[in-house]
Design an enzyme around this catalytic site. Structure first.
Site, mmCIF file in Angstrom:
data_model
loop_
_atom_site.group_PDB
_atom_site.id
_atom_site.type_symbol
_atom_site.label_atom_id
_atom_site.label_comp_id
_atom_site.label_asym_id
_atom_site.label_seq_id
_atom_site.Cartn_x
_atom_site.Cartn_y
_atom_site.Cartn_z
ATOM 1 N N ARG A 13 0.847 -1.191 0.000
ATOM 2 C CA ARG A 13 0.000 0.000 0.000
ATOM 3 C C ARG A 13 0.883 1.242 0.000
ATOM 4 N NH1 ARG A 13 -0.520 4.589 2.808
ATOM 5 N NH2 ARG A 13 -0.239 3.424 4.756
ATOM 6 N N ASP A 14 1.624 1.477 1.067
ATOM 7 C CA ASP A 14 2.505 2.645 1.120
ATOM 8 C C ASP A 14 3.585 2.540 0.050
ATOM 9 O OD1 ASP A 14 3.480 5.073 2.076
ATOM 10 O OD2 ASP A 14 3.319 4.471 4.161
ATOM 11 N N HIS A 17 3.261 4.180 -3.428
ATOM 12 C CA HIS A 17 3.677 5.570 -3.664
ATOM 13 C C HIS A 17 5.006 5.623 -4.430
ATOM 14 C CE1 HIS A 17 0.740 7.874 -1.398
ATOM 15 N NE2 HIS A 17 0.893 7.109 -0.343
ATOM 16 N N SER A 168 3.836 10.875 9.127
ATOM 17 C CA SER A 168 3.718 10.857 7.666
ATOM 18 C C SER A 168 4.823 11.623 6.962
ATOM 19 C CB SER A 168 2.361 11.434 7.247
ATOM 20 O OG SER A 168 1.312 10.846 7.966
ATOM 21 N N HIS A 195 3.584 4.421 13.102
ATOM 22 C CA HIS A 195 3.943 4.238 11.687
ATOM 23 C C HIS A 195 4.968 5.309 11.340
ATOM 24 C CE1 HIS A 195 2.770 3.706 7.273
ATOM 25 N NE2 HIS A 195 3.296 4.922 7.245
ATOM 26 N N HIS A 197 8.273 7.151 9.081
ATOM 27 C CA HIS A 197 8.956 7.384 7.804
ATOM 28 C C HIS A 197 10.377 7.837 8.107
ATOM 29 C CE1 HIS A 197 5.935 6.854 4.568
ATOM 30 N NE2 HIS A 197 5.108 6.954 5.594
#
Length: 343
Positions: A13-14, A17, A168, A195, A197
Protein backbone atom coordinates in the site's frame (compact mmCIF):
# COMPACT_ATOMS: atom_id res chain seq x y z
CA UNK A 1 7.94 -13.53 29.15
CA UNK A 2 8.87 -11.56 26.02
CA UNK A 3 6.61 -8.66 25.12
CA UNK A 4 4.65 -9.31 21.92
CA UNK A 5 4.73 -6.73 19.15
CA UNK A 6 2.28 -6.83 16.24
CA UNK A 7 4.20 -5.85 13.11
CA UNK A 8 1.99 -4.65 10.27
CA UNK A 9 3.30 -4.59 6.72
CA UNK A 10 1.96 -1.85 4.38
CA UNK A 11 4.53 -2.63 1.65
CA UNK A 12 1.79 -3.23 -0.93
CA UNK A 13 0.00 0.00 0.00
CA UNK A 14 2.50 2.64 1.12
CA UNK A 15 5.04 1.11 -1.26
CA UNK A 16 2.72 1.90 -4.15
CA UNK A 17 3.68 5.57 -3.66
CA UNK A 18 7.25 4.71 -4.66
CA UNK A 19 6.17 3.51 -8.10
CA UNK A 20 3.36 6.02 -8.68
CA UNK A 21 0.76 3.37 -7.76
CA UNK A 22 1.90 1.07 -10.57
CA UNK A 23 2.53 -2.18 -8.68
CA UNK A 24 1.62 -5.12 -10.91
CA UNK A 25 -0.46 -8.25 -10.41
CA UNK A 26 2.76 -10.24 -10.28
CA UNK A 27 4.18 -8.00 -7.55
CA UNK A 28 1.09 -8.35 -5.38
CA UNK A 29 0.99 -12.13 -5.81
CA UNK A 30 4.71 -12.71 -5.23
CA UNK A 31 4.97 -10.47 -2.20
CA UNK A 32 1.81 -11.81 -0.56
CA UNK A 33 3.24 -15.32 -0.89
CA UNK A 34 6.56 -14.22 0.61
CA UNK A 35 4.92 -12.36 3.50
CA UNK A 36 2.66 -15.32 4.21
CA UNK A 37 5.68 -17.66 4.27
CA UNK A 38 7.44 -15.35 6.74
CA UNK A 39 4.41 -15.32 9.09
CA UNK A 40 3.79 -11.59 8.68
CA UNK A 41 0.55 -11.18 10.67
CA UNK A 42 -0.98 -8.22 8.80
CA UNK A 43 -0.42 -7.32 5.13
CA UNK A 44 -1.91 -4.02 3.97
CA UNK A 45 -2.68 -3.64 0.27
CA UNK A 46 -4.04 -1.01 -2.12
CA UNK A 47 -3.49 2.36 -3.72
CA UNK A 48 -0.95 4.45 -1.83
CA UNK A 49 -3.67 6.77 -0.54
CA UNK A 50 -6.03 3.93 0.22
CA UNK A 51 -9.42 2.62 -0.81
CA UNK A 52 -11.15 4.62 -3.54
CA UNK A 53 -8.25 7.06 -3.93
CA UNK A 54 -7.18 6.28 -7.50
CA UNK A 55 -7.63 9.55 -9.39
CA UNK A 56 -5.86 12.17 -11.48
CA UNK A 57 -5.41 14.26 -8.31
CA UNK A 58 -3.35 11.80 -6.26
CA UNK A 59 -2.42 9.30 -8.97
CA UNK A 60 -4.22 6.63 -10.95
CA UNK A 61 -3.54 3.06 -9.87
CA UNK A 62 -2.51 0.41 -12.38
CA UNK A 63 -4.95 -2.05 -10.80
CA UNK A 64 -8.46 -1.51 -9.48
CA UNK A 65 -9.15 -1.93 -5.76
CA UNK A 66 -11.19 -5.01 -6.61
CA UNK A 67 -8.31 -6.59 -8.55
CA UNK A 68 -5.85 -5.85 -5.75
CA UNK A 69 -8.08 -7.40 -3.08
CA UNK A 70 -8.88 -10.45 -5.19
CA UNK A 71 -5.23 -11.17 -6.02
CA UNK A 72 -4.05 -10.57 -2.46
CA UNK A 73 -6.85 -12.61 -0.87
CA UNK A 74 -5.91 -15.57 -3.06
CA UNK A 75 -2.43 -15.68 -1.51
CA UNK A 76 -3.09 -14.60 2.09
CA UNK A 77 -4.42 -17.29 4.39
CA UNK A 78 -2.68 -17.04 7.76
CA UNK A 79 -1.83 -13.38 7.25
CA UNK A 80 -4.71 -10.94 7.63
CA UNK A 81 -5.44 -8.66 4.68
CA UNK A 82 -5.74 -5.02 5.70
CA UNK A 83 -6.58 -1.82 3.87
CA UNK A 84 -6.08 1.89 4.50
CA UNK A 85 -9.06 4.14 3.90
CA UNK A 86 -9.71 7.85 4.20
CA UNK A 87 -13.34 9.03 4.32
CA UNK A 88 -13.79 11.34 1.36
CA UNK A 89 -11.75 9.15 -0.95
CA UNK A 90 -13.63 6.09 0.27
CA UNK A 91 -17.43 5.92 0.19
CA UNK A 92 -19.39 3.45 2.29
CA UNK A 93 -21.86 2.36 -0.38
CA UNK A 94 -19.51 2.03 -3.35
CA UNK A 95 -16.12 1.17 -1.83
CA UNK A 96 -16.44 -0.13 1.72
CA UNK A 97 -19.29 -2.53 1.04
CA UNK A 98 -17.37 -4.11 -1.85
CA UNK A 99 -14.18 -4.41 0.23
CA UNK A 100 -16.14 -6.35 2.83
CA UNK A 101 -17.51 -8.66 0.14
CA UNK A 102 -13.98 -9.30 -1.17
CA UNK A 103 -12.73 -10.53 2.19
CA UNK A 104 -10.77 -7.67 3.75
CA UNK A 105 -10.04 -8.59 7.38
CA UNK A 106 -8.85 -5.31 8.90
CA UNK A 107 -9.90 -1.76 8.07
CA UNK A 108 -7.51 1.03 9.06
CA UNK A 109 -9.73 4.13 8.97
CA UNK A 110 -7.61 7.26 8.67
CA UNK A 111 -7.96 11.01 9.02
CA UNK A 112 -5.75 14.04 9.40
CA UNK A 113 -4.62 14.23 13.02
CA UNK A 114 -7.22 16.87 13.99
CA UNK A 115 -10.16 15.53 11.95
CA UNK A 116 -11.13 12.25 13.63
CA UNK A 117 -14.81 13.25 13.40
CA UNK A 118 -14.89 12.21 9.74
CA UNK A 119 -14.15 8.57 10.63
CA UNK A 120 -17.29 8.06 12.74
CA UNK A 121 -19.60 6.56 10.10
CA UNK A 122 -16.91 4.42 8.48
CA UNK A 123 -15.70 2.91 11.76
CA UNK A 124 -19.26 2.21 12.87
CA UNK A 125 -20.07 0.61 9.52
CA UNK A 126 -17.07 -1.72 9.67
CA UNK A 127 -17.75 -2.73 13.27
CA UNK A 128 -21.46 -3.29 12.59
CA UNK A 129 -20.40 -5.54 9.70
CA UNK A 130 -18.48 -7.74 12.13
CA UNK A 131 -14.99 -6.72 11.01
CA UNK A 132 -12.07 -5.12 12.83
CA UNK A 133 -11.50 -1.36 12.55
CA UNK A 134 -8.56 0.72 13.74
CA UNK A 135 -8.26 4.48 13.88
CA UNK A 136 -5.29 6.06 12.09
CA UNK A 137 -4.17 9.64 12.78
CA UNK A 138 -2.04 10.93 9.90
CA UNK A 139 0.48 13.81 9.93
CA UNK A 140 0.49 13.47 13.71
CA UNK A 141 3.41 15.90 14.15
CA UNK A 142 1.07 18.76 13.24
CA UNK A 143 -0.66 18.87 16.61
CA UNK A 144 0.10 18.49 20.32
CA UNK A 145 0.02 15.25 22.33
CA UNK A 146 -3.05 16.53 24.20
CA UNK A 147 -5.00 17.14 20.99
CA UNK A 148 -3.87 13.79 19.58
CA UNK A 149 -5.33 12.13 22.67
CA UNK A 150 -8.63 13.97 22.22
CA UNK A 151 -8.85 12.86 18.60
CA UNK A 152 -7.84 9.29 19.45
CA UNK A 153 -10.53 9.13 22.12
CA UNK A 154 -13.11 10.11 19.51
CA UNK A 155 -12.02 7.19 17.33
CA UNK A 156 -12.09 4.88 20.34
CA UNK A 157 -15.65 6.03 21.12
CA UNK A 158 -16.70 5.24 17.53
CA UNK A 159 -15.51 1.66 18.02
CA UNK A 160 -11.87 1.69 16.88
CA UNK A 161 -10.08 -1.32 18.36
CA UNK A 162 -6.61 0.25 18.11
CA UNK A 163 -5.13 3.67 17.40
CA UNK A 164 -2.04 4.19 15.22
CA UNK A 165 -0.30 7.54 14.81
CA UNK A 166 1.56 8.18 11.58
CA UNK A 167 4.73 10.23 11.27
CA UNK A 168 3.72 10.86 7.67
CA UNK A 169 6.44 13.44 7.04
CA UNK A 170 9.26 11.60 8.84
CA UNK A 171 9.55 14.65 11.10
CA UNK A 172 9.77 13.03 14.53
CA UNK A 173 12.71 12.73 16.88
CA UNK A 174 12.65 10.14 19.68
CA UNK A 175 11.47 12.63 22.31
CA UNK A 176 8.49 13.54 20.09
CA UNK A 177 7.53 9.87 19.86
CA UNK A 178 8.03 9.32 23.58
CA UNK A 179 5.74 12.19 24.53
CA UNK A 180 2.95 11.25 22.12
CA UNK A 181 2.95 7.48 22.57
CA UNK A 182 3.09 7.68 26.37
CA UNK A 183 0.19 10.16 26.34
CA UNK A 184 -1.92 7.83 24.21
CA UNK A 185 -1.00 4.65 26.08
CA UNK A 186 -1.92 6.25 29.40
CA UNK A 187 -5.10 7.84 28.06
CA UNK A 188 -6.67 5.06 25.97
CA UNK A 189 -7.98 1.58 26.69
CA UNK A 190 -7.14 0.16 23.24
CA UNK A 191 -3.71 -0.79 21.82
CA UNK A 192 -1.54 2.00 20.43
CA UNK A 193 0.67 1.85 17.35
CA UNK A 194 3.28 3.84 15.43
CA UNK A 195 3.94 4.24 11.69
CA UNK A 196 7.27 5.85 10.83
CA UNK A 197 8.96 7.38 7.80
CA UNK A 198 12.69 7.75 7.41
CA UNK A 199 13.20 11.30 6.11
CA UNK A 200 15.57 12.22 8.93
CA UNK A 201 16.96 8.71 9.47
CA UNK A 202 15.00 8.21 12.69
CA UNK A 203 12.38 5.61 11.77
CA UNK A 204 13.91 2.54 13.45
CA UNK A 205 14.89 4.24 16.70
CA UNK A 206 11.52 6.03 16.77
CA UNK A 207 9.78 2.65 16.45
CA UNK A 208 11.88 1.21 19.27
CA UNK A 209 11.06 4.20 21.49
CA UNK A 210 7.36 3.77 20.67
CA UNK A 211 7.51 0.17 21.91
CA UNK A 212 9.44 1.18 25.02
CA UNK A 213 6.65 3.67 25.78
CA UNK A 214 3.96 1.02 25.47
CA UNK A 215 3.04 0.79 21.78
CA UNK A 216 2.25 -2.78 20.72
CA UNK A 217 1.61 -2.18 17.00
CA UNK A 218 4.41 -1.08 14.66
CA UNK A 219 4.30 -0.59 10.89
CA UNK A 220 7.18 -1.36 8.56
CA UNK A 221 7.69 -2.07 4.86
CA UNK A 222 10.10 -4.42 3.15
CA UNK A 223 13.32 -2.64 2.12
CA UNK A 224 11.64 0.51 3.48
CA UNK A 225 9.64 0.58 0.23
CA UNK A 226 7.38 3.64 0.51
CA UNK A 227 6.77 7.33 0.02
CA UNK A 228 9.67 9.81 0.05
CA UNK A 229 12.68 8.44 1.93
CA UNK A 230 10.69 5.31 2.62
CA UNK A 231 9.10 3.73 5.66
CA UNK A 232 10.66 2.00 8.62
CA UNK A 233 12.41 -1.04 7.13
CA UNK A 234 10.47 -4.15 8.14
CA UNK A 235 13.29 -6.68 8.05
CA UNK A 236 15.44 -4.36 10.17
CA UNK A 237 12.61 -4.05 12.69
CA UNK A 238 12.32 -7.84 12.92
CA UNK A 239 16.06 -8.16 13.57
CA UNK A 240 16.20 -5.27 16.05
CA UNK A 241 13.18 -6.42 18.05
CA UNK A 242 14.59 -9.96 18.14
CA UNK A 243 17.88 -8.60 19.50
CA UNK A 244 15.99 -6.56 22.12
CA UNK A 245 13.99 -9.57 23.27
CA UNK A 246 10.60 -8.68 21.79
CA UNK A 247 8.45 -11.33 20.13
CA UNK A 248 7.08 -10.62 16.64
CA UNK A 249 6.33 -14.14 15.40
CA UNK A 250 7.98 -13.32 12.06
CA UNK A 251 10.60 -15.71 10.67
CA UNK A 252 13.81 -13.67 10.31
CA UNK A 253 15.33 -15.70 7.46
CA UNK A 254 12.08 -15.74 5.49
CA UNK A 255 11.51 -12.01 5.87
CA UNK A 256 15.06 -11.51 4.59
CA UNK A 257 14.13 -13.73 1.65
CA UNK A 258 11.06 -11.53 1.11
CA UNK A 259 13.36 -8.50 0.98
CA UNK A 260 15.33 -10.12 -1.86
CA UNK A 261 12.12 -10.98 -3.70
CA UNK A 262 10.87 -7.40 -3.38
CA UNK A 263 14.16 -5.89 -4.53
CA UNK A 264 14.15 -7.98 -7.68
CA UNK A 265 10.42 -7.89 -8.36
CA UNK A 266 9.36 -4.32 -7.65
CA UNK A 267 12.27 -2.69 -9.50
CA UNK A 268 12.04 0.53 -7.48
CA UNK A 269 14.83 2.94 -6.84
CA UNK A 270 15.97 1.80 -3.40
CA UNK A 271 14.60 4.18 -0.75
CA UNK A 272 17.23 6.65 0.35
CA UNK A 273 17.39 9.84 2.36
CA UNK A 274 17.68 12.27 -0.51
CA UNK A 275 18.20 16.02 -0.04
CA UNK A 276 14.51 16.56 -0.80
CA UNK A 277 13.50 13.92 1.75
CA UNK A 278 15.48 15.77 4.41
CA UNK A 279 13.75 19.04 3.52
CA UNK A 280 10.38 17.26 3.56
CA UNK A 281 11.07 16.05 7.09
CA UNK A 282 12.25 19.45 8.29
CA UNK A 283 9.25 21.18 6.70
CA UNK A 284 6.86 18.59 8.11
CA UNK A 285 5.33 17.85 4.70
CA UNK A 286 3.91 14.50 3.53
CA UNK A 287 6.69 12.30 2.11
CA UNK A 288 4.57 11.31 -0.89
CA UNK A 289 4.84 14.86 -2.27
CA UNK A 290 8.48 14.35 -3.32
CA UNK A 291 7.84 13.37 -6.95
CA UNK A 292 5.14 15.98 -7.73
CA UNK A 293 7.24 18.67 -6.00
CA UNK A 294 10.23 17.81 -8.20
CA UNK A 295 8.04 18.01 -11.32
CA UNK A 296 6.49 21.34 -10.31
CA UNK A 297 9.94 22.76 -9.58
CA UNK A 298 11.10 21.78 -13.06
CA UNK A 299 7.95 23.13 -14.73
CA UNK A 300 8.25 26.53 -13.02
CA UNK A 301 12.05 26.69 -12.77
CA UNK A 302 12.05 27.12 -9.00
CA UNK A 303 13.92 25.40 -6.18
CA UNK A 304 12.02 22.29 -4.97
CA UNK A 305 13.29 22.94 -1.45
CA UNK A 306 11.48 26.27 -1.46
CA UNK A 307 8.30 24.50 -2.53
CA UNK A 308 8.55 22.10 0.41
CA UNK A 309 9.08 24.89 2.92
CA UNK A 310 6.22 26.83 1.32
CA UNK A 311 3.97 23.79 1.69
CA UNK A 312 5.07 23.49 5.31
CA UNK A 313 4.08 27.10 5.96
CA UNK A 314 0.64 26.37 4.50
CA UNK A 315 0.37 23.17 6.57
CA UNK A 316 -0.37 21.12 3.46
CA UNK A 317 -1.57 17.56 3.95
CA UNK A 318 -1.98 14.48 1.72
CA UNK A 319 -4.72 15.03 -0.82
CA UNK A 320 -3.80 18.69 -1.32
CA UNK A 321 -1.52 18.07 -4.29
CA UNK A 322 -2.99 21.10 -6.05
CA UNK A 323 -1.22 23.29 -3.49
CA UNK A 324 2.14 22.15 -4.88
CA UNK A 325 1.60 23.98 -8.15
CA UNK A 326 0.05 26.94 -6.36
CA UNK A 327 3.20 27.33 -4.25
CA UNK A 328 5.43 26.82 -7.32
CA UNK A 329 3.56 29.53 -9.24
CA UNK A 330 3.84 31.94 -6.31
CA UNK A 331 7.58 31.29 -6.06
CA UNK A 332 8.07 31.80 -9.80
CA UNK A 333 6.14 35.07 -9.66
CA UNK A 334 8.15 36.23 -6.64
CA UNK A 335 11.41 35.37 -8.41
CA UNK A 336 10.27 37.23 -11.52
CA UNK A 337 9.39 40.32 -9.46
CA UNK A 338 12.78 40.18 -7.74
CA UNK A 339 14.56 40.11 -11.10
CA UNK A 340 12.52 43.06 -12.38
CA UNK A 341 13.28 45.12 -9.28
CA UNK A 342 16.97 44.35 -9.68
CA UNK A 343 17.06 45.64 -13.26
Amino acid sequence: MAKKILLCDPTLRDGNHAVRHQLTRESFAAYCQAAEAANVPVVEVGHGNGLGASSMLVGECLLSDEDIFTISREHLHKSRMAIHLIPGFCTIKKDLTRALELGVDLFRVASHCTEADITDRHIHFVRNSGKEAWGILMMSHMTSPAVLLEEARKMESYGAEAIVIMDSAGAYFPDDVKERISTLVNGLTVPVGFHGHNNLGMSVINSVVAVQEGATIIDGTIRGFGAGAGNTQLEVLVAVFERLGYETGIDLYKILDAADIAEKGFNPVAPSISPLSIVSGLAGVFSGFAKPVAKAAKDYNVDPRDIFFGLGERKAVAGQESLIYEVARDLAKRNENSVEKGQ
